[in-house]
Scaffold this active site. Structure first.
Site, PDB file in Angstrom:
ATOM      1  N   HIS A  36      -7.211   6.755  -2.838  1.00 32.58           N
ATOM      2  CA  HIS A  36      -8.019   5.734  -2.170  1.00 32.58           C
ATOM      3  C   HIS A  36      -7.313   5.036  -1.017  1.00 32.58           C
ATOM      4  O   HIS A  36      -7.976   4.425  -0.163  1.00 32.58           O
ATOM      5  CB  HIS A  36      -8.477   4.692  -3.187  1.00 32.58           C
ATOM      6  CG  HIS A  36      -7.438   3.671  -3.519  1.00 32.58           C
ATOM      7  ND1 HIS A  36      -6.361   3.934  -4.343  1.00 32.58           N
ATOM      8  CD2 HIS A  36      -7.283   2.373  -3.118  1.00 32.58           C
ATOM      9  CE1 HIS A  36      -5.615   2.853  -4.450  1.00 32.58           C
ATOM     10  NE2 HIS A  36      -6.146   1.895  -3.725  1.00 32.58           N
ATOM     11  N   GLU A  44       3.183   3.525  -5.495  1.00 31.89           N
ATOM     12  CA  GLU A  44       3.130   2.748  -6.738  1.00 31.89           C
ATOM     13  C   GLU A  44       1.764   2.101  -6.926  1.00 31.89           C
ATOM     14  O   GLU A  44       1.226   2.062  -8.046  1.00 31.89           O
ATOM     15  CB  GLU A  44       4.217   1.674  -6.720  1.00 31.89           C
ATOM     16  CG  GLU A  44       5.634   2.229  -6.763  1.00 31.89           C
ATOM     17  CD  GLU A  44       6.659   1.111  -6.712  1.00 31.89           C
ATOM     18  OE1 GLU A  44       6.354   0.002  -7.205  1.00 31.89           O
ATOM     19  OE2 GLU A  44       7.759   1.341  -6.186  1.00 31.89           O
ATOM     20  N   HIS A  45       1.211   1.579  -5.821  1.00 33.46           N
ATOM     21  CA  HIS A  45      -0.126   0.974  -5.910  1.00 33.46           C
ATOM     22  C   HIS A  45      -1.159   2.025  -6.291  1.00 33.46           C
ATOM     23  O   HIS A  45      -2.053   1.765  -7.110  1.00 33.46           O
ATOM     24  CB  HIS A  45      -0.488   0.330  -4.575  1.00 33.46           C
ATOM     25  CG  HIS A  45      -1.929  -0.069  -4.472  1.00 33.46           C
ATOM     26  ND1 HIS A  45      -2.502  -1.039  -5.274  1.00 33.46           N
ATOM     27  CD2 HIS A  45      -2.931   0.397  -3.671  1.00 33.46           C
ATOM     28  CE1 HIS A  45      -3.782  -1.173  -4.972  1.00 33.46           C
ATOM     29  NE2 HIS A  45      -4.063  -0.303  -4.000  1.00 33.46           N
ATOM     30  N   HIS A  73       0.856  -1.205   0.000  1.00 35.20           N
ATOM     31  CA  HIS A  73       0.000   0.000   0.000  1.00 35.20           C
ATOM     32  C   HIS A  73       0.882   1.240   0.000  1.00 35.20           C
ATOM     33  O   HIS A  73       1.050   1.919   1.020  1.00 35.20           O
ATOM     34  CB  HIS A  73      -0.944  -0.013   1.204  1.00 35.20           C
ATOM     35  CG  HIS A  73      -2.030  -1.038   1.107  1.00 35.20           C
ATOM     36  ND1 HIS A  73      -1.973  -2.249   1.751  1.00 35.20           N
ATOM     37  CD2 HIS A  73      -3.201  -1.031   0.409  1.00 35.20           C
ATOM     38  CE1 HIS A  73      -3.058  -2.949   1.482  1.00 35.20           C
ATOM     39  NE2 HIS A  73      -3.829  -2.233   0.668  1.00 35.20           N
ATOM     40  N   ASN A  74       1.416   1.535  -1.154  1.00 30.03           N
ATOM     41  CA  ASN A  74       2.323   2.664  -1.302  1.00 30.03           C
ATOM     42  C   ASN A  74       1.932   3.491  -2.527  1.00 30.03           C
ATOM     43  O   ASN A  74       0.883   3.280  -3.130  1.00 30.03           O
ATOM     44  CB  ASN A  74       3.766   2.169  -1.416  1.00 30.03           C
ATOM     45  CG  ASN A  74       3.912   1.059  -2.449  1.00 30.03           C
ATOM     46  OD1 ASN A  74       3.237   1.070  -3.492  1.00 30.03           O
ATOM     47  ND2 ASN A  74       4.771   0.088  -2.170  1.00 30.03           N
ATOM     48  N   GLN A  81      -3.490 -17.756  -3.658  1.00 34.43           N
ATOM     49  CA  GLN A  81      -3.677 -16.794  -4.742  1.00 34.43           C
ATOM     50  C   GLN A  81      -4.710 -17.297  -5.747  1.00 34.43           C
ATOM     51  O   GLN A  81      -5.546 -16.526  -6.224  1.00 34.43           O
ATOM     52  CB  GLN A  81      -2.345 -16.531  -5.438  1.00 34.43           C
ATOM     53  CG  GLN A  81      -1.457 -15.536  -4.712  1.00 34.43           C
ATOM     54  CD  GLN A  81      -2.111 -14.170  -4.577  1.00 34.43           C
ATOM     55  OE1 GLN A  81      -2.370 -13.489  -5.563  1.00 34.43           O
ATOM     56  NE2 GLN A  81      -2.407 -13.784  -3.344  1.00 34.43           N
ATOM     57  N   ASP A 105      -8.544  -1.431  -8.039  1.00 32.53           N
ATOM     58  CA  ASP A 105      -7.790  -1.738  -6.837  1.00 32.53           C
ATOM     59  C   ASP A 105      -7.079  -3.086  -6.944  1.00 32.53           C
ATOM     60  O   ASP A 105      -5.976  -3.263  -6.419  1.00 32.53           O
ATOM     61  CB  ASP A 105      -8.741  -1.744  -5.634  1.00 32.53           C
ATOM     62  CG  ASP A 105      -8.012  -1.546  -4.316  1.00 32.53           C
ATOM     63  OD1 ASP A 105      -6.818  -1.205  -4.337  1.00 32.53           O
ATOM     64  OD2 ASP A 105      -8.639  -1.722  -3.264  1.00 32.53           O
TER      65      ASP A 105
END
EC number: 3.1.4.-
Length: 777
Positions: A549, A514-515, A511-512, A710, A658
């Site tokens: 967001h 780049e995201h 959650h930075n 995943q 997202d």
């Protein structure tokens, strides 16, 4: 909201509402002997005043009336009884008239009436002129011996003296007359207090018989009960009226219609008027200044003769500096009724240094909470120069109960003001540290606020890791201009906004910044490939929400915030992180004046849309949106003109963007997944330290399960979301295709890991159950 009742309004009982006694002349009262009823009194011995006064206490015998004879009026005057219950009745005057009735009934030569003054511990002889307010002229100390009436007031037992002049118990006899026989009767209230003493006497030697004693005792008992009820009724009416007044004032105060100064001044004036005090003061203890001195904020409404309605100025006083009633109450936390300050050794000053008042008598009460004394209220000097009595204390306590609300609300306001200003300081500090470097803005503005994108920028396969991360602010401005900000937005504001937002992201593994860029890029591609479906406001909100967001994401999910009782979990009931992201986004949008060129209506609508869009990034909200949108698409009833349908679609757009990291080529998708797991494992480590067992996906010890987890996540969460969006926008199929390729790649990862595990197992030799012993010759 209804208007509060004005303070001048008072409940007054109408005489028309009283129940009038009707004259039923066809019936005769039954003949009751004196043994059956000691209230039977021959009517010829009663004059008009007597019949009127004794009505509340006795039944009246009617003699000599024929069956068909009518008599004008009745002895039982209900109006008189109703007047007795009103708060305007003079109880002492009525009691004096009652004493004269007993004088006539008992054939006494005279009667003395003494009212007990508990404050001064004395009895006061009533004057026959009952209308004279100065009727209390003769005072006798209460005590046994010497004076018969004082003795009865002390013992609270009636006294029958058959020979006054020879009775050695009372050297002064009846003091006022040379009587032969006397009957002293105390009037005792149900609470045990002696209200008055009746002293009936005869100047002739005929003693009082037992019937007369019984009659006087009975009337005295009823009189005591009636006086008690009347006093209680008066107190109840006064407290009810005071309650009404105080509620009206507090309603205005709590609704921010009145300031603390105005409200306190009005309330002090009300209680001063109700109790009849000359001055009133209100203290709020200053809990912040903890030290050897007890400081307080004081409000004072002035003398009763002052007509000014202007609130008195609040001043700071030191209650520990002088020996004052307020200071003593602040230290002890106990109420205080000072009847004579001059004779009280606890107070060394005749003039109160805090209020500047010559204190003769005062009523002081603390305002207490669980932490001790938080305030004090003081009433000083009654207007009638008498001390404060028990009824004043009851009414004063009603006021004190409201005062605790006032002090708590005042402290809450002060606390609120302090933290509002503290937040302003922190906000200015945050703006200072988040402000982008001037060189960065100048660098972007050299190319008119934008950076030219790379050749594959409009492909869903593009990821910022392929290029320079320093280009993110310029590329964001480029996407904004392409979608919604070509007009009505200043390029420098866009650059400043983009740089500031990116600085607000923490350096988390996933959650930075780049995201946030990846999210915005996916939203950008969907919108430019499907133009015309959303208006300007919706498009701007989606793009702005995309970048904002996950602002200031701590690297933990909502469940963890609830588990550790994070401040955000105390602020919001659900979607704690999402609400926090929107709050910061809103503040930065406002601070940067990003929407300054738009109309107020468009600004408000964009912020409302942004709030909804950001809240939709909570996966708990996503499942609700998906459940509502799926049947609409299955039944082909999705309507673009229906705003609720459009909102559902925007929610799916936010979730798709997202999760778009899963829709990149597998090399990128795998790196993103590993970053997600790093955050998960950090949270799992924290939970394990707290004594909890982390979930499988957050348990570092189960990292071998990553590929299977995943595949399950893509199947359950991501693919259904992509299929819903593809149903509406078919050109988003590359996202779905990439996601399925990622699924296949994770399957291959499982097979590869399985082969490695198998070979590893095969390479490990089996251990024998017994060790081989080497035998040496």
């Amino acid at each position: 909201m209804t208007d509060p009742v004005p303070r001048s309004a008072k409940s007054v009982k109408s005489r028309l509402d009283t129940i009038h006694q009707t004259d039923d002349s066809s019936k005769k009262l039954p003949n009751l002997s004196k043994v059956q009823s000691h209230f039977l009194v021959p009517s010829e011995k009663l004059d008009k005043v007597t019949r009127r006064v004794i009505a509340p206490y006795a039944q009246i015998e009617r003699k000599g009336l024929k069956e068909d004879e009518t008599k004008e009026g009745t002895y039982l005057d209900i109006n008189r009884f109703n007047i007795f219950l009103e708060d305007t009745i003079d109880l002492d005057s009525l009691f004096y008239e009652t004493a004269n009735v007993l004088k006539a009934v008992t054939n006494s030569s005279g009667v003395f009436v003494y009212i007990v003054n508990k404050v001064n511990n004395e009895i006061v002889l009533m004057s026959p002129t009952t209308k004279n307010p100065e009727r209390y002229e003769i005072n006798i100390p209460i005590g046994e011996g010497k004076i018969a009436a004082a003795h009865v007031a002390a013992t609270k037992e009636y006294l029958l003296i058959e020979d006054v002049q020879r009775d050695r118990r009372f050297a002064e006899g009846l003091k006022w007359v040379d009587a032969k026989v006397a009957l002293c009767m105390p009037v005792i209230k149900p609470d045990g207090d002696c209200y008055a003493v009746l002293e009936l006497y005869r100047c002739h030697a005929e003693p009082y018989d037992q019937n007369i004693v019984y009659t006087v005792v009975s009337v005295a008992c009823w009189a005591g009960a009636a006086v008690h009820q009347a006093q209680a009724r008066i107190t109840l009416q006064r407290t009810a009226h005071l309650n009404q007044e105080l509620r009206s004032l507090l309603q205005n105060y709590f609704c921010d219609l009145a300031s603390i100064d105005t409200m306190l001044t009005d309330m002090l004036a009300v209680v001063k008027s109700f109790i009849g005090a000359m001055r009133s003061s209100f203290f709020i203890i200053d809990k912040e200044n903890v030290g050897e001195h007890l400081l307080a904020d004081m409000w004072d409404d002035g003398w009763s003769s002052e007509k000014s309605s202007i609130p008195k100025k609040k001043i700071k006083v030191n209650l520990s500096q002088e020996q004052t009633p307020a200071g003593l109450v602040a230290k002890t936390g106990e109420s205080l009724n000072v009847r004579d300050a001059y004779k009280d050794p606890r107070f060394s000053k005749e003039i109160d240094p805090t209020t500047g008042v010559v204190v003769r008598s005062c009523l002081v009460s603390p305002i207490v909470d669980k932490n001790g004394v938080i305030g004090i209220v003081q009433l000083t000097n009654k207007t009638n120069a008498q001390p404060f009595d028990s009824e004043d204390e009851v009414i004063f306590q009603v006021f004190i109960n409201y005062c605790s609300l006032i002090v708590h609300f005042y402290n809450m306001q002060q606390y609120k003001i302090f933290h509002e200003n503290l937040n302003k300081v922190f906000r200015d500090l945050m703006k200072l540290h988040l402000a982008p470097c001037r060189h960065d803005i100048d660098e972007i503005m050299e190319t008119n606020g934008m950076v030219l994108p790379p050749h594959n920028f409009k492909s869903y396969n593009y990821h910022i890791s392929e290029g320079s991360k320093e280009d993110m602010p310029g590329l964001i401005c480029y996407m904004y201009v392409e979608t919604f900000a070509d007009r009505q937005f200043e390029r420098q504001n866009l650059a400043d906004f983009s740089l500031t937002i990116l600085r607000c992201y923490r350096s988390n593994p996933y959650h930075n910044a780049e995201h946030a860029f990846c999210f915005t890029h996916t939203m950008y591609l969907i919108l430019i490939n499907n133009p015309g479906y959303f208006d300007f406001v919706e498009t701007a909100a989606l793009m702005l929400a995309g970048l904002c967001h996950d602002l200031d994401h701590p690297g933990y999910n909502n469940n963890f915030l609830s588990l550790c009782k994070h401040p955000l979990a105390q602020m919001y009931k659900s979607s704690m992180l999402e609400y926090h992201h929107y709050f910061l986004a809103k503040k930065i949008v406002e601070d940067k004046n990003l929407l300054s060129m738009l109309s107020i209506a468009d600004r408000d609508r964009i912020m409302q849309e942004m709030k909804y869009d950001i809240l939709c990034t909570d996966l708990a909200v996503y499942f609700q949106v998906r459940a509502q949108l799926t049947p609409l698409l299955a039944e082909r009833s999705f309507d673009w003109a229906d705003n609720s349908h459009r909102k559902l679609l925007k929610g799916i757009l936010m979730t798709t963007s997202d999760l778009s990291g899963c829709c990149k080529p597998f090399g990128v998708a795998k790196a993103i997944a590993e970053a997600v797991y790093e955050e998960f494992y950090n949270q799992g480590d924290q939970e394990r330290e707290m004594g909890y067992t982390p979930l499988s996906m957050m348990d570092r010890r189960r990292s071998v399960n990553q590929p299977a987890e995943q595949i399950q996540f893509l199947s359950v969460v991501v693919v259904p979301c992509l299929l819903l969006l593809q149903n509406i926008f078919p050109n988003t199929s590359p996202l779905t295709d990439n996601c399925r390729k990622t699924q296949e790649a994770w399957h291959e990862e499982i097979e590869i890991r399985g082969q490695k595990l198998w070979r590893q197992d095969e390479a490990i030799p089996r251990t024998r159950s017994r060790p081989l012993l080497k035998v040496t010759e």
